[in-house]
Design a protein around this motif. Structure first.
Motif, mmCIF file in Angstrom:
data_model
loop_
_atom_site.group_PDB
_atom_site.id
_atom_site.type_symbol
_atom_site.label_atom_id
_atom_site.label_comp_id
_atom_site.label_asym_id
_atom_site.label_seq_id
_atom_site.Cartn_x
_atom_site.Cartn_y
_atom_site.Cartn_z
ATOM 1 N N THR A 126 -13.320 9.704 46.968
ATOM 2 C CA THR A 126 -14.331 9.162 46.062
ATOM 3 C C THR A 126 -13.837 9.254 44.620
ATOM 4 N N ASP A 127 -14.482 8.507 43.749
ATOM 5 C CA ASP A 127 -14.147 8.548 42.319
ATOM 6 C C ASP A 127 -14.352 9.959 41.760
ATOM 7 N N SER A 128 -15.445 10.598 42.127
ATOM 8 C CA SER A 128 -15.728 11.933 41.582
ATOM 9 C C SER A 128 -14.716 12.965 42.084
ATOM 10 N N GLU A 129 -14.290 12.849 43.339
ATOM 11 C CA GLU A 129 -13.238 13.738 43.850
ATOM 12 C C GLU A 129 -11.939 13.527 43.087
ATOM 13 N N THR A 164 -10.144 16.076 27.851
ATOM 14 C CA THR A 164 -10.377 15.614 26.473
ATOM 15 C C THR A 164 -10.152 14.113 26.325
ATOM 16 N N ILE A 165 -9.435 13.486 27.274
ATOM 17 C CA ILE A 165 -9.179 12.052 27.154
ATOM 18 C C ILE A 165 -9.686 11.238 28.343
ATOM 19 N N LEU A 166 -10.118 11.920 29.391
ATOM 20 C CA LEU A 166 -10.536 11.234 30.609
ATOM 21 C C LEU A 166 -11.975 11.589 30.947
ATOM 22 N N LEU A 167 -12.751 10.598 31.335
ATOM 23 C CA LEU A 167 -14.140 10.794 31.738
ATOM 24 C C LEU A 167 -14.322 10.322 33.180
ATOM 25 N N PRO A 168 -15.360 10.809 33.872
ATOM 26 C CA PRO A 168 -15.583 10.361 35.247
ATOM 27 C C PRO A 168 -15.683 8.841 35.375
ATOM 28 N N GLU A 169 -16.319 8.171 34.413
ATOM 29 C CA GLU A 169 -16.469 6.713 34.508
ATOM 30 C C GLU A 169 -15.165 5.956 34.253
ATOM 31 N N ARG A 170 -14.130 6.672 33.865
ATOM 32 C CA ARG A 170 -12.810 6.062 33.685
ATOM 33 C C ARG A 170 -11.812 6.618 34.708
ATOM 34 N N THR A 171 -12.327 7.085 35.842
ATOM 35 C CA THR A 171 -11.507 7.623 36.929
ATOM 36 C C THR A 171 -11.978 6.944 38.213
ATOM 37 N N LEU A 172 -11.169 5.993 38.708
ATOM 38 C CA LEU A 172 -11.658 5.121 39.768
ATOM 39 C C LEU A 172 -10.638 4.881 40.870
ATOM 40 N N ILE A 203 -3.475 -4.321 34.948
ATOM 41 C CA ILE A 203 -3.587 -4.223 33.489
ATOM 42 C C ILE A 203 -4.868 -4.905 33.007
ATOM 43 N N GLU A 204 -5.256 -5.999 33.651
ATOM 44 C CA GLU A 204 -6.531 -6.643 33.316
ATOM 45 C C GLU A 204 -7.705 -5.701 33.605
ATOM 46 N N GLU A 205 -7.672 -5.049 34.758
ATOM 47 C CA GLU A 205 -8.739 -4.120 35.131
ATOM 48 C C GLU A 205 -8.798 -2.943 34.161
ATOM 49 N N LEU A 206 -7.638 -2.398 33.823
ATOM 50 C CA LEU A 206 -7.586 -1.301 32.851
ATOM 51 C C LEU A 206 -8.174 -1.735 31.513
ATOM 52 N N SER A 207 -7.803 -2.917 31.061
ATOM 53 C CA SER A 207 -8.294 -3.434 29.778
ATOM 54 C C SER A 207 -9.808 -3.583 29.790
ATOM 55 N N LYS A 208 -10.337 -4.044 30.914
ATOM 56 C CA LYS A 208 -11.790 -4.195 31.061
ATOM 57 C C LYS A 208 -12.475 -2.833 30.995
ATOM 58 N N ILE A 209 -11.943 -1.857 31.725
ATOM 59 C CA ILE A 209 -12.545 -0.514 31.742
ATOM 60 C C ILE A 209 -12.515 0.090 30.340
ATOM 61 N N PHE A 210 -11.381 0.004 29.677
ATOM 62 C CA PHE A 210 -11.287 0.540 28.310
ATOM 63 C C PHE A 210 -12.286 -0.154 27.387
ATOM 64 N N SER A 211 -12.364 -1.478 27.439
ATOM 65 C CA SER A 211 -13.246 -2.200 26.510
ATOM 66 C C SER A 211 -14.718 -1.889 26.769
ATOM 67 N N GLU A 212 -15.068 -1.591 28.016
ATOM 68 C CA GLU A 212 -16.456 -1.270 28.355
ATOM 69 C C GLU A 212 -16.840 0.154 27.962
ATOM 70 N N THR A 213 -15.866 1.032 27.782
ATOM 71 C CA THR A 213 -16.174 2.437 27.517
ATOM 72 C C THR A 213 -15.742 2.908 26.123
ATOM 73 N N LEU A 255 -7.734 6.554 34.792
ATOM 74 C CA LEU A 255 -6.957 6.814 35.994
ATOM 75 C C LEU A 255 -7.451 5.913 37.113
ATOM 76 N N LEU A 256 -6.520 5.190 37.731
ATOM 77 C CA LEU A 256 -6.828 4.375 38.904
ATOM 78 C C LEU A 256 -5.991 4.847 40.077
ATOM 79 N N LEU A 257 -6.620 4.966 41.222
ATOM 80 C CA LEU A 257 -5.916 5.162 42.481
ATOM 81 C C LEU A 257 -6.082 3.853 43.242
ATOM 82 N N LEU A 258 -4.993 3.119 43.394
ATOM 83 C CA LEU A 258 -5.047 1.796 44.007
ATOM 84 C C LEU A 258 -5.070 1.907 45.526
ATOM 85 N N GLU A 259 -5.912 1.113 46.142
ATOM 86 C CA GLU A 259 -6.008 1.111 47.599
ATOM 87 C C GLU A 259 -4.717 0.599 48.222
#
Length: 148
Positions: free
Chosen positions: A138-141, A5-13, A25-35, A80-84
């Motif tokens: 992968t992001d989808s996994e 209900t709060i997470l979409l595939p395009e916001r799971t990276l 935090i910059e990356e998160l802010s960018k993702i939120f603002s784009e979606t 959701l971010l999984l950092l390398e």
């Protein structure tokens, strides 16, 4: 609560570019603002930084849950971010963070905010759940692993 209900595939990276807490935090802010319609990247970044000044949202065990409330936000939304490469997130246990679940909720959603945070923290408290997320390639996994 169902995280779908709060997470979409395009916001799971899976994210390789986040080399510091600020950059994450910059990356998160960018993702939120784009979606999301409404809050700007700058507004979101400032809200996350303001919350971090109150105390780190690094939970321990490699988990970070940055969160904030914004008037321009219409519904609870997550990324959701999984950092390398794990990063210092000022966690109490001093462990570096590689799993980051960020949450933005409407300004007036106090109870819902706490309920969602409790759900997320509960899921991430399981070593098996964390291992499952970290083993994705992968992001989808990653999306399937957190929403199953």
């Amino acid at each position: 609560m169902d995280l779908k209900t709060i997470l979409l595939p395009e916001r799971t990276l899976r994210c390789a570019s986040c080399q510091s807490k600020k950059r994450t935090i910059e990356e998160l802010s960018k993702i939120f603002s784009e979606t999301l319609a409404g809050p700007s990247e700058h507004e979101i970044f400032d809200a996350f930084i303001e919350r971090e000044r109150l105390g780190s949202t690094g939970l321990g065990d490699g988990i970070g849950i940055p969160h904030c409330r914004l008037a321009a936000c219409k519904q609870p939304t997550g990324v959701l971010l999984l950092l390398e490469t794990p990063i210092d997130f000022d966690s109490l246990d001093k462990q570096k963070v590689d799993l980051v679940f960020a949450l933005i909720v409407p300004q007036e959603a106090n109870d819902e905010h706490l309920d969602i945070l409790a759900t997320i923290a509960g899921k991430f408290s399981s070593p098996e759940f964390r291992d499952k997320l970290r083993s994705t390639t992968t992001d989808s996994e990653l999306f399937r692993a957190i929403t199953d």
